[in-house]
Design a protein around this motif. Structure first.
Motif, PDB file in Angstrom:
ATOM      1  N   VAL A   1      96.533  64.666 -30.237  1.00 45.86           N
ATOM      2  CA  VAL A   1      95.088  64.823 -30.074  1.00 45.86           C
ATOM      3  C   VAL A   1      94.732  66.284 -29.849  1.00 45.86           C
ATOM      4  CG1 VAL A   1      93.155  64.339 -28.527  1.00 45.86           C
ATOM      5  CG2 VAL A   1      94.656  62.482 -29.262  1.00 45.86           C
ATOM      6  N   LEU A   2      95.495  66.965 -29.010  1.00 42.56           N
ATOM      7  CA  LEU A   2      95.211  68.370 -28.722  1.00 42.56           C
ATOM      8  C   LEU A   2      95.414  69.247 -29.946  1.00 42.56           C
ATOM      9  CD1 LEU A   2      96.886  68.559 -25.209  1.00 42.56           C
ATOM     10  CD2 LEU A   2      94.433  68.709 -25.694  1.00 42.56           C
ATOM     11  N   GLU A   3      96.357  68.879 -30.793  1.00 49.36           N
ATOM     12  CA  GLU A   3      96.604  69.651 -32.011  1.00 49.36           C
ATOM     13  C   GLU A   3      95.454  69.539 -33.001  1.00 49.36           C
ATOM     14  OE1 GLU A   3     100.264  68.167 -33.502  1.00 49.36           O
ATOM     15  OE2 GLU A   3     101.518  69.392 -32.187  1.00 49.36           O
ATOM     16  N   THR A   4      94.700  68.444 -32.941  1.00 54.53           N
ATOM     17  CA  THR A   4      93.627  68.226 -33.920  1.00 54.53           C
ATOM     18  C   THR A   4      92.246  68.362 -33.295  1.00 54.53           C
ATOM     19  OG1 THR A   4      93.731  65.838 -33.504  1.00 54.53           O
ATOM     20  CG2 THR A   4      95.029  66.704 -35.343  1.00 54.53           C
ATOM     21  N   THR A   5      92.153  68.955 -32.118  1.00 58.96           N
ATOM     22  CA  THR A   5      90.866  69.202 -31.485  1.00 58.96           C
ATOM     23  C   THR A   5      90.748  70.678 -31.163  1.00 58.96           C
ATOM     24  OG1 THR A   5      91.112  67.015 -30.440  1.00 58.96           O
ATOM     25  CG2 THR A   5      89.255  68.358 -29.722  1.00 58.96           C
ATOM     26  N   PRO A   6      90.678  71.531 -32.204  1.00 61.39           N
ATOM     27  CA  PRO A   6      90.583  72.958 -31.947  1.00 61.39           C
ATOM     28  C   PRO A   6      89.224  73.329 -31.370  1.00 61.39           C
ATOM     29  CG  PRO A   6      90.252  72.530 -34.264  1.00 61.39           C
ATOM     30  CD  PRO A   6      90.604  71.217 -33.633  1.00 61.39           C
ATOM     31  N   ALA A   7      89.238  74.286 -30.444  1.00 59.02           N
ATOM     32  CA  ALA A   7      87.978  74.798 -29.921  1.00 59.02           C
ATOM     33  C   ALA A   7      87.320  75.648 -30.999  1.00 59.02           C
ATOM     34  CB  ALA A   7      88.227  75.627 -28.665  1.00 59.02           C
ATOM     35  N   SER A   8      86.061  75.429 -31.277  1.00 63.21           N
ATOM     36  CA  SER A   8      85.368  76.161 -32.331  1.00 63.21           C
ATOM     37  C   SER A   8      84.108  76.796 -31.773  1.00 63.21           C
ATOM     38  CB  SER A   8      85.000  75.215 -33.482  1.00 63.21           C
ATOM     39  OG  SER A   8      84.185  75.889 -34.420  1.00 63.21           O
ATOM     40  N   PRO A   9      83.844  78.064 -32.148  1.00 60.32           N
ATOM     41  CA  PRO A   9      82.604  78.699 -31.701  1.00 60.32           C
ATOM     42  C   PRO A   9      81.386  78.184 -32.448  1.00 60.32           C
ATOM     43  CG  PRO A   9      83.790  80.167 -33.164  1.00 60.32           C
ATOM     44  CD  PRO A   9      84.672  78.967 -32.958  1.00 60.32           C
ATOM     45  N   VAL A  10      81.601  77.435 -33.530  1.00 60.55           N
ATOM     46  CA  VAL A  10      80.503  76.917 -34.346  1.00 60.55           C
ATOM     47  C   VAL A  10      80.158  75.505 -33.885  1.00 60.55           C
ATOM     48  CG1 VAL A  10      79.759  76.299 -36.673  1.00 60.55           C
ATOM     49  CG2 VAL A  10      81.206  78.323 -36.312  1.00 60.55           C
ATOM     50  N   ASP A  11      78.898  75.281 -33.606  1.00 62.35           N
ATOM     51  CA  ASP A  11      78.429  73.963 -33.181  1.00 62.35           C
ATOM     52  C   ASP A  11      77.516  73.408 -34.263  1.00 62.35           C
ATOM     53  OD1 ASP A  11      77.507  71.687 -32.002  1.00 62.35           O
ATOM     54  OD2 ASP A  11      76.767  72.634 -30.175  1.00 62.35           O
ATOM     55  N   TRP A  12      78.039  72.482 -35.056  1.00 58.60           N
ATOM     56  CA  TRP A  12      77.265  71.876 -36.134  1.00 58.60           C
ATOM     57  C   TRP A  12      76.914  70.429 -35.830  1.00 58.60           C
ATOM     58  CZ3 TRP A  12      79.388  73.720 -41.567  1.00 58.60           C
ATOM     59  CH2 TRP A  12      78.962  75.040 -41.775  1.00 58.60           C
ATOM     60  N   ARG A  13      76.938  70.062 -34.557  1.00 55.92           N
ATOM     61  CA  ARG A  13      76.538  68.703 -34.220  1.00 55.92           C
ATOM     62  C   ARG A  13      75.079  68.499 -34.616  1.00 55.92           C
ATOM     63  NH1 ARG A  13      78.294  68.584 -28.079  1.00 55.92           N
ATOM     64  NH2 ARG A  13      77.684  70.773 -28.355  1.00 55.92           N
ATOM     65  N   GLY A  14      74.825  67.381 -35.283  1.00 55.24           N
ATOM     66  CA  GLY A  14      73.487  67.097 -35.766  1.00 55.24           C
ATOM     67  C   GLY A  14      73.229  67.592 -37.176  1.00 55.24           C
ATOM     68  N   LYS A  15      74.162  68.354 -37.745  1.00 50.03           N
ATOM     69  CA  LYS A  15      74.001  68.845 -39.114  1.00 50.03           C
ATOM     70  C   LYS A  15      74.744  67.941 -40.091  1.00 50.03           C
ATOM     71  CE  LYS A  15      73.291  73.730 -38.021  1.00 50.03           C
ATOM     72  NZ  LYS A  15      71.839  73.649 -38.328  1.00 50.03           N
ATOM     73  N   ARG A  16      74.156  67.780 -41.263  1.00 48.12           N
ATOM     74  CA  ARG A  16      74.793  66.991 -42.317  1.00 48.12           C
ATOM     75  C   ARG A  16      75.332  67.939 -43.380  1.00 48.12           C
ATOM     76  NH1 ARG A  16      72.414  61.579 -45.063  1.00 48.12           N
ATOM     77  NH2 ARG A  16      73.175  60.829 -43.044  1.00 48.12           N
ATOM     78  N   VAL A  17      76.615  67.831 -43.642  1.00 50.34           N
ATOM     79  CA  VAL A  17      77.288  68.703 -44.595  1.00 50.34           C
ATOM     80  C   VAL A  17      77.843  67.851 -45.732  1.00 50.34           C
ATOM     81  CG1 VAL A  17      79.162  70.364 -44.934  1.00 50.34           C
ATOM     82  CG2 VAL A  17      77.879  70.351 -42.782  1.00 50.34           C
ATOM     83  N   VAL A  18      77.555  68.244 -46.957  1.00 48.89           N
ATOM     84  CA  VAL A  18      78.070  67.552 -48.135  1.00 48.89           C
ATOM     85  C   VAL A  18      78.994  68.508 -48.875  1.00 48.89           C
ATOM     86  CG1 VAL A  18      77.485  66.438 -50.324  1.00 48.89           C
ATOM     87  CG2 VAL A  18      76.010  66.121 -48.319  1.00 48.89           C
ATOM     88  N   ILE A  19      80.199  68.040 -49.190  1.00 57.96           N
ATOM     89  CA  ILE A  19      81.210  68.876 -49.839  1.00 57.96           C
ATOM     90  C   ILE A  19      81.767  68.133 -51.045  1.00 57.96           C
ATOM     91  CG2 ILE A  19      83.442  70.040 -49.561  1.00 57.96           C
ATOM     92  CD1 ILE A  19      82.824  70.219 -46.557  1.00 57.96           C
ATOM     93  N   THR A  20      81.856  68.825 -52.174  1.00 57.03           N
ATOM     94  CA  THR A  20      82.566  68.263 -53.321  1.00 57.03           C
ATOM     95  C   THR A  20      83.935  68.925 -53.414  1.00 57.03           C
ATOM     96  OG1 THR A  20      81.667  69.901 -54.886  1.00 57.03           O
ATOM     97  CG2 THR A  20      80.416  67.859 -54.561  1.00 57.03           C
ATOM     98  N   ALA A  21      84.928  68.170 -53.866  1.00 51.20           N
ATOM     99  CA  ALA A  21      86.298  68.688 -53.865  1.00 51.20           C
ATOM    100  C   ALA A  21      87.079  68.115 -55.037  1.00 51.20           C
ATOM    101  CB  ALA A  21      86.998  68.346 -52.550  1.00 51.20           C
ATOM    102  N   GLY A  22      88.105  68.857 -55.450  1.00 45.39           N
ATOM    103  CA  GLY A  22      89.017  68.395 -56.488  1.00 45.39           C
ATOM    104  C   GLY A  22      88.443  68.539 -57.879  1.00 45.39           C
ATOM    105  N   GLY A  23      89.231  68.128 -58.851  1.00 41.02           N
ATOM    106  CA  GLY A  23      88.794  68.167 -60.243  1.00 41.02           C
ATOM    107  C   GLY A  23      88.218  66.840 -60.668  1.00 41.02           C
ATOM    108  N   THR A  24      87.564  66.829 -61.814  1.00 33.69           N
ATOM    109  CA  THR A  24      87.069  65.578 -62.386  1.00 33.69           C
ATOM    110  C   THR A  24      87.903  65.229 -63.611  1.00 33.69           C
ATOM    111  OG1 THR A  24      85.437  66.700 -63.781  1.00 33.69           O
ATOM    112  CG2 THR A  24      84.735  66.012 -61.580  1.00 33.69           C
TER     113      THR A  24
END
Length: 396
Positions: free
Chosen positions: A171-194
């Motif tokens: 759990v500690l390995e996957t909970t990095p402290a981040s200076p960016v707070d994007w709680r409440g923001k919706r992010v859409v990402i496209t990835a990979g090839g088609t």
């Protein structure tokens, strides 16, 4: 690090006291939510003593955050960890139920969710439980365990909760402290090839693995964002806390993006095919020795990034430029032509970038640029998110 520990009913609940203690010792702030069944195995007072905070159990509690405790806790946490996760709780989560405080806050949070299952070996192996687990995994829920060994019922097999020290470490390995707070923001990402089909067995594709887009999804989710990852065919695991939408063709990817009405940030990291076959052969095309060659009629695919950039409720738009020559000039021209706020440019070919764990980028925006030297894509993703956040703040 703010970690919310959920406890379902099961004999393994006594181990969660140690889990909470280890997380607190590592510097995390821990809050605990228990189901009523969990209270049959461990007392709230014990968890309050090791966490340093009152333990929540009731969904309707007028004294807890003005009766909206599930919303307050859902927004507060950086990660939800449910240990133990019983067969009953897994089933309710898979069905999207919200019939107690713990299941309700899982629906209300945008933070990554991790489950540490614990149950009898026959229960764990039951097709219904396995189907529920697959459903949760497809939604981005992470699983730790279960382990194999002797169980409280006297049987031996898979179903034991992983030891609390191991859960805490992961759990500690996957909970990095981040200076960016994007709680409440919706992010859409496209990835990979088609993949653009030619006939039922052949298609046109490219070398994109999707690693950069998946790394960006993980970085955005770690900042608390509600992340939608729309990806072409790949073999990558869904990052914790990310909602994944699988597509195959450029048209399907464009439709999936257009179906999302509102977004704060759009990152087009996918290597979308510029063209598709005008008419897909209904049957497998046979090789004809009498013909000297084969001609395919290609038509352009929709420009997903440019379409998003033209929206009335326009998000912050980020794209990528993969070039084999004149990198900076082509990238700068592409950013302006498509209406992007930021473009990430990288050279490809000769084993660079595509299907590699590392990359080097030059980020270009309207009045500046920044080079990101060769580094793991996960590291680059964290830096890109920080730069996006800074540029967005300038326009607020």
């Amino acid at each position: 690090m703010r970690i919310l520990i959920g406890i379902a009913g099961g004999i393994a609940a006594y181990k969660t006291i140690t889990l909470v203690r280890r997380l607190v010792e590592a510097g995390a702030e821990v809050r605990v939510v228990m189901t009523e069944a969990a209270a049959q195995f461990v007392t709230p007072l014990s968890l309050q003593a090791v966490s340093g905070h009152p333990v929540r159990m009731q969904l309707f509690d007028a004294e807890a955050e003005a009766g909206m405790d599930h919303i307050a806790l859902a927004r507060w946490t950086d990660q939800v960890v449910i240990a133990p996760a019983s067969a009953d709780l897994i089933a309710r989560l898979a069905q999207g139920m919200a019939n107690d405080l713990l299941t309700t806050l899982v629906l209300a949070t945008t933070a990554p969710v991790t489950l540490a299952p614990a149950m009898n070996r026959q229960m764990w192996a039951h097709p219904a439980v396995q189907a529920n687990v697959r459903t949760l995994l497809s939604r981005g829920v992470r699983l730790i365990g279960p382990a194999s060994g002797a169980q409280a019922c006297g049987e031996v097999g898979a179903g034991r909760m992983v030891e609390p020290e191991d859960i805490a470490r992961q759990v500690l390995e996957t909970t990095p402290a981040s200076p960016v707070d994007w709680r409440g923001k919706r992010v859409v990402i496209t990835a990979g090839g088609t993949r653009e089909p030619i006939d039922p067995v052949r298609f046109i594709a490219n070398r994109s693995s999707g690693r950069m887009g998946f790394a960006l999804a993980a970085a955005a989710a770690a900042c608390g964002a509600d992340v939608r990852l729309i990806c072409g065919p790949n073999a990558l695991d869904t990052p914790p806390g990310v909602t994944r939408i699988d597509v195959e063709t450029a048209l399907q990817m464009a439709e999936a993006v257009s179906a999302i009405e509102s977004m704060d940030v759009f990152i087009g990291a996918a290597a979308v095919a510029d063209y598709r076959v005008a008419e897909i052969a209904p049957q497998k095309m046979k090789k004809d020795p009498a013909q000297p060659g084969l001609t395919l009629h290609l038509v352009p695919n929709p420009d997903i990034i440019a379409t998003v950039a033209r929206r009335a409720n326009r998000p912050f738009v980020v794209g990528f430029a993969a070039e084999t020559e004149q990198l900076l000039r082509h990238a700068a021209e592409k950013r302006i032509a498509k209406g992007m706020d930021l473009i990430c440019a990288n050279e490809v070919g000769d084993g660079r970038a595509f299907d590699q764990p590392d990359n080097a980028l030059t980020l270009i925006w309207s009045d500046g640029s920044q080079q990101l030297p060769l580094a793991p894509k996960a590291t680059l993703a964290t830096e890109i998110v920080a730069i996006i956040d800074e540029l967005m703040r300038r326009t607020e």
